[in-house]
Every structure is written in structure tokens, then in C-alpha cells.
Design a protein around this motif. Structure first.
Motif, PDB file in Angstrom:
ATOM      1  N   HIS A   1       0.333   4.120   1.866  1.00  0.00           N
ATOM      2  CA  HIS A   1       0.534   4.617   3.221  1.00  0.00           C
ATOM      3  C   HIS A   1       0.631   3.508   4.263  1.00  0.00           C
ATOM      4  O   HIS A   1       1.220   3.707   5.317  1.00  0.00           O
TER       5      HIS A   1
ATOM      6  N   CYS B   1      -1.509   3.296  12.097  1.00  0.00           N
ATOM      7  CA  CYS B   1      -0.634   2.312  11.446  1.00  0.00           C
ATOM      8  C   CYS B   1      -0.782   0.970  12.154  1.00  0.00           C
ATOM      9  O   CYS B   1      -0.084   0.702  13.139  1.00  0.00           O
TER      10      CYS B   1
ATOM     11  N   ARG C   1       0.837  -1.195   0.000  1.00  0.00           N
ATOM     12  CA  ARG C   1       0.000   0.000   0.000  1.00  0.00           C
ATOM     13  C   ARG C   1       0.873   1.246   0.000  1.00  0.00           C
ATOM     14  O   ARG C   1       2.024   1.217   0.406  1.00  0.00           O
TER      15      ARG C   1
ATOM     16  N   SER D   1      -1.870   2.356   5.994  1.00  0.00           N
ATOM     17  CA  SER D   1      -2.786   2.632   7.103  1.00  0.00           C
ATOM     18  C   SER D   1      -4.128   1.930   6.938  1.00  0.00           C
ATOM     19  O   SER D   1      -5.063   2.198   7.697  1.00  0.00           O
ATOM     20  N   GLU D   2      -4.232   1.050   5.930  1.00  0.00           N
ATOM     21  CA  GLU D   2      -5.411   0.231   5.689  1.00  0.00           C
ATOM     22  C   GLU D   2      -6.678   1.082   5.568  1.00  0.00           C
ATOM     23  O   GLU D   2      -6.883   1.729   4.557  1.00  0.00           O
TER      24      GLU D   2
ATOM     25  N   GLY E   1       3.989   1.225   4.484  1.00  0.00           N
ATOM     26  CA  GLY E   1       3.619   1.561   3.116  1.00  0.00           C
ATOM     27  C   GLY E   1       4.828   1.948   2.300  1.00  0.00           C
ATOM     28  O   GLY E   1       5.923   2.184   2.827  1.00  0.00           O
TER      29      GLY E   1
ATOM     30  N   GLU F   1      -6.248   4.738   4.284  1.00  0.00           N
ATOM     31  CA  GLU F   1      -5.245   4.802   3.229  1.00  0.00           C
ATOM     32  C   GLU F   1      -5.351   6.072   2.383  1.00  0.00           C
ATOM     33  O   GLU F   1      -4.348   6.598   1.911  1.00  0.00           O
ATOM     34  N   THR F   2      -6.552   6.580   2.173  1.00  0.00           N
ATOM     35  CA  THR F   2      -6.753   7.694   1.237  1.00  0.00           C
ATOM     36  C   THR F   2      -6.883   9.048   1.927  1.00  0.00           C
ATOM     37  O   THR F   2      -7.301  10.022   1.303  1.00  0.00           O
TER      38      THR F   2
END
Length: 528
Positions: free
Chosen positions: A39, A160, A37, A41-42, A208, A45-46
Motif C-alpha cells: 500500500h 500516504c 510495499r 502507507s508505512e 505501493g 500498511e495492514t
């Protein structure tokens, strides 16, 4: 007609729309939870974070104060200006930012991001660099932050969830398709990887690719390269790290996959003439370049990073699929002719094999193996078993047999993994052993004693010591990725007959889990 920046951007967008309109409709990607990914951060993420949303841990009393935050390269700096105070301006950096927060738009609402802890970042290339004032100013050291994310209707959670649990602050914003959007009013938290190996044999997982690219020397701010070139290299690096061959923000790799790469200048110092097909045991994968519209795609693709992952499934626009083609070999590229261009060259291992289950319908018996042949016109990857045939003696010729391919169980790690990679992965992987008896019985198990079944012995092929490949010994119990246990089953009718499969089979009893297949969005060894 003279093209200004705005006209040029519009022209690129129009051309992109025309290409998309000409593409065939494609089903949703089968590997939506990506193995790598941006970032790390799952769920978040966006999230792009407005710097103007900066909040202090406690509001100032008395004097009228204003607050703000800014990014200075890789440094996140907050400030407070209070009229009549002494001193009138306070700057906050490093540990002084603990307790401060930001708010960012998310899912039609906002998410509050609070800095809970700050420490000096140790990058994945080492060695550690102290966060002195001079090192921070010179860009040799960075702070990293443990951040929690909280919505109005839910408790706070780590931003994270994998890797080290800490994140770097990185300037600018990102699109959902993985495009870097230069904007000094925004920044993001880029989760850092964690070394699950040792100091001498590191094995980094989680986090990420933004943080990894910063550690690799391709930060999105001026350092070795001027600002514009640095932004291009950072975009190149993130696409390359994710094996995002279609430039759509979709990964074609799994976490922890080894990779070697170099930029144009490094390649020209190391290599004279055409690119070598191999480098330190790694095979030439791709040459990556930023095009005139700012997009990143390979100029050539020599191999996929994971052969068994379906390349087409990650490309919404089917016309963007760039399959490995011998007619456009990367080895034919002489980078001395591209000395002034912004390029990255990637090398990767032949790391995986496809594990396929075959069935003899007449006897209800099964064989699960990677020893297969594939018809020349068959494109590997995906779930189709069309054109896949049994080749148990590994001579490259399909066996004459009543067994037919039923399904691909998934990828396993190759038995030819380099020794240093096996050492780094350590207890996170375990071997699958290939056993056979004189009657043609076949068994795939994690027991080097072949389940102590009478007549069964290890069967070596081409010097592989009877090892079919490697699977994860365990995987994350909290990850959003798939958990794909490979199971051993025993026949209810004939107790000495076994089969290895991810799925239950009629007439067979579950014995135990053998390990886990590498899967998209999953991390090895998280519940050891």
C-alpha cells in the motif's frame, strides 16, 4: 473423495502447515522495512477498511437517513437514503466525498481515515484520462484521494507519506503476508507513486505496488480479464513487483528499481519458442504463477532483482528459498505450452554491485571496492565476506595480496546502468570515482579530480571511465527506512591516505559524506 471449495482450502492449509513444521528455525529478517510495499502507507500498511464504517462529513438533520458505501470496480461510491426527502437517495463520488470518513481496526483500536481532497488520477503509464462520467463508468479513469489518518490519542497524519500523497481506492482486503483476500465488504487505500523525473524521462518513487499494478492494467476487478482471472493477475503482479520470491509478503527489491514484464498472451505474441535470455537490455528474471492453493511463487528464477540483497533473510520458511539455479533455467520454458495459464514473466537489470572493504592488518591500510571475486560455492547476498577476495585488476582471478575482506558496506548501483535509467534518475544519483597512484595507493571518492592528491589519477577498468558505481545523492529524512551514508576518512598518521567506509575506523578522521547506499525502505532524493 470429492473436494468442495472448503475442503480444498483446508487441504491447502494443512499442506502449508506441514511444510512449515518441517522448516528450520530462522532468525528475524534483516530487511524488515521493505523497499517496496503493498500500500505504501508505512505505519498503516495492514489496514483493511470496512465499507459499512462510512461516515458523512455532516449528519443529516430532520429526516431519518441511512448511509452506506460500496466499491464499483475501482470506484468508491457513498450513498445516503433519507425517508421523505426529495430526492430520497443521494450518491456521492469524486469531490462529493471530501470530508467523509471511514473507521478501520488498527493495533487493537481504530483509526479514522478522512478524505481531505479528491482529484483525477494520472497513472504511471500515461497519458492522462479525464474523469468524465463515461470514462469512470468504462473504467478508463479513476479518482484518487488525499487521506489523513487519526488515532484517538494522536494528531492526524497523511496516510500516504511518500509518493504523490494520494491514494486509489481498491476493493477487497489483504493479509499481513501480502495475500489478496476477496471480500466485497472491505477496501483499502493504495498510495500512488510520484514522478520525480520528467514527462519524457519519468522516474517513479514512493507509493505501493497495488496502485502500480492497477496502473499497469492488472486491477483486482473485471476489466480486460474476467473477475477470477483479474484477481489472480493482481496477486501475481503485486508479488512480482515486490520481488516476493517466497510468497510471504517480504520484498527483495528497492523502490524505483526498473522492471519489464509481460503476461502469457503478450509473451506468445512477441516470442516464438523458448523465452529469450535478454529483452531490451534486461535479463530474464522469473516466471510467476498462481499455484493450486492460490499462492504465488516463481516457476523458475534466473536472477535476483538485487544480487546483493540476501534472499534467505526474507524467507521465514527456509524451504521456500528458490535460489537462481542453472539446472532450472527460465530460458528453457516455451510459453506456447502455457497459453491458457495465468503467468507473468519478469525481466530486470543487473543493477547493483557489492561494495566490500578489505584491510591489510600489518599496515592498517584499507581498500574499498566492488572489484572482487567470489568462490563458486559462495551464495552472494547477506553480510558474510567468506569466500570474497580482492580482484583490483578485474581479471576474474583473486589477487595475491595481504588484504582480507572485512565487511560488505552494502550495494551500490552498477556503473553499467543503461543511459536511459541514468538519465531518469538524474540528480538523485552520483558517481563514485576510482583513483590510484603509482605506489599502489587506492581511493574511492565522489571527486573526479581524486581529491587533488599528488600522483592520484582515475583508474579505468574495462572501459568504465574510472566510475566504480553510483550512490544516492540524498535520501528521505522522514522515511522509516535506513539511512546509510558512505563516508570518506583520512588517516591521522599519513594525511595522503584515505579510506571509504560507512563506519568509523581507528586512526582515521572523518572528512565528509560521499552519498548514500541504496537501502531497504529508503527513497532516493527525498531531501534534495
Amino acid at each position: 473423495m470429492k473436494l468442495n471449495d472448503r475442503t480444498w482450502t483446508r487441504w491447502c492449509l494443512v499442506m502449508g502447515m506441514l511444510t512449515a513444521l518441517g522448516a528450520e528455525a530462522d532468525p528475524p529478517p534483516v530487511n524488515g522495512a521493505q523497499g517496496s510495499r503493498l500500500h505504501g502507507s508505512e505505519r498503516f500498511e495492514t489496514v483493511n477498511i470496512p465499507l459499512e464504517s462510512f461516515e458523512l462529513a455532516a449528519a443529516s438533520s430532520g429526516a431519518a437517513c441511512t448511509k452506506s458505501a460500496m466499491m464499483m470496480g475501482g470506484r468508491l461510491v457513498g450513498s445516503q437514503v433519507c425517508a421523505g426527502a426529495n430526492p430520497p437517495v443521494w450518491f456521492l463520488e469524486g469531490a462529493d466525498l471530501v470530508g467523509t470518513s471511514f473507521r478501520a481496526p488498527f493495533e487493537g483500536r481504530s483509526v479514522k481515515l478522512t478524505i481531505e481532497e479528491v482529484r483525477c488520477h494520472v497513472d504511471i503509464t500515461g497519458p492522462a484520462v479525464a474523469c468524465t462520467a463515461q470514462n469512470l463508468t468504462d473504467g478508463k479513469a479513476f479518482w484518487e484521494y488525499r487521506v489523513t489518518a487519526a488515532m484517538e490519542d494522536s494528531p492526524s497524519q497523511p496516510l500516504c507519506p511518500t509518493g504523490s500523497g494520494f491514494a486509489l481506492a481498491s476493493p477487497h482486503a489483504w493479509s499481513t503476508g501480502g495475500e489478496l483476500l476477496p471480500n466485497p465488504e472491505y477496501f483499502t487505500f493504495a498510495c500512488a507513486a510520484k514522478n520525480e523525473g520528467t514527462a519524457s524521462q519519468p522516474f517513479f518513487v514512493g507509493g505501493g505496488v497495488i496502485a502500480k499494478c492497477i496502473d499497469w492494467g492488472y486491477a483486482p476487478w473485471a476489466t480486460t480479464f474476467p473477475q477470477a482471472v483479474a484477481l489472480d493477475y493482481h496477486q501475481l503482479c503485486t508479488r512480482m513487483a515486490m520481488a516476493d520470491y517466497c510468497g510471504e509478503g517480504r520484498s527483495n527489491t528497492l523502490d524505483g528499481t526498473p522492471l519489464k514484464f509481460m503476461n502469457t498472451q503478450e509473451a506468445n505474441q512477441l516470442i516464438t519458442g523458448d523465452l529469450p535470455a535478454t529483452l531490451d537490455g534486461y535479463s530474464l528474471e522469473a516466471v510467476w504463477k498462481v499455484d493450486d492453493c492460490g499462492g504465488v511463487r516463481p516457476l523458475c528464477l534466473g536472477k535476483k532483482r538485487w544480487d546483493t540483497l540476501p534472499l534467505e533473510a526474507t524467507c521465514v520458511n527456509r524451504k521456500l528459498v528458490l535460489a537462481p539455479r542453472p539446472t532450472r533455467p527460465c530460458e528453457s520454458m516455451d510459453l506456447s505450452f502455457h497459453a491458457t495459464e495465468t503467468l507473468l514473466v519478469s525481466y530486470s537489470l543487473f543493477i547493483d554491485r557489492s561494495l566490500v572493504t578489505f584491510m591489510d592488518a600489518a599496515t592498517n591500510s584499507y581498500v574499498t571496492t566492488t572489484a572482487v571475486t567470489v568462490e563458486p560455492l559462495t551464495v552472494e547476498g547477506g553480510s558474510s565476506v567468506t569466500g570474497v577476495h580482492l580482484d583490483l585488476d578485474a581479471n576474474g582471478v583473486a589477487d595475491v595480496t595481504p588484504f582480507t575482506a572485512q565487511r560488505k558496506e552494502g550495494p551500490i548501483l552498477s556503473p553499467k546502468l543503461p543511459v536511459d535509467i541514468r538519465t531518469r534518475m538524474g540528480s538523485f544519483i552520483k558517481p563514485l570515482y576510482r583513483c590510484e597512484n603509482t605506489s599502489g595507493g587506492y581511493l574511492l571518492t565522489d571527486d573526479s579530480q581524486c581529491e587533488r592528491l599528488p600522483g592520484y589519477v582515475l583508474k579505468a577498468l574495462n572501459g568504465d571511465q574510472g566510475i566504480e558505481g553510483f550512490v544516492y545523492s540524498s535520501v528521505g529524512v522522514t522515511s522509516t527506512g535506513q539511512r546509510r551514508p558512505l563516508k570518506l576518512w583520512r588517516s591521522l598518521r599519513t594525511p595522503v591516505v584515505y579510506v571509504t567506509s560507512t563506519q568509523a575506523l581507528t586512526g582515521f578522521l572523518f572528512v565528509r559524506d560521499l552519498g548514500y547506499l541504496p537501502a531497504v525502505g529508503q527513497l532516493p532524493g527525498r531531501d534534495l
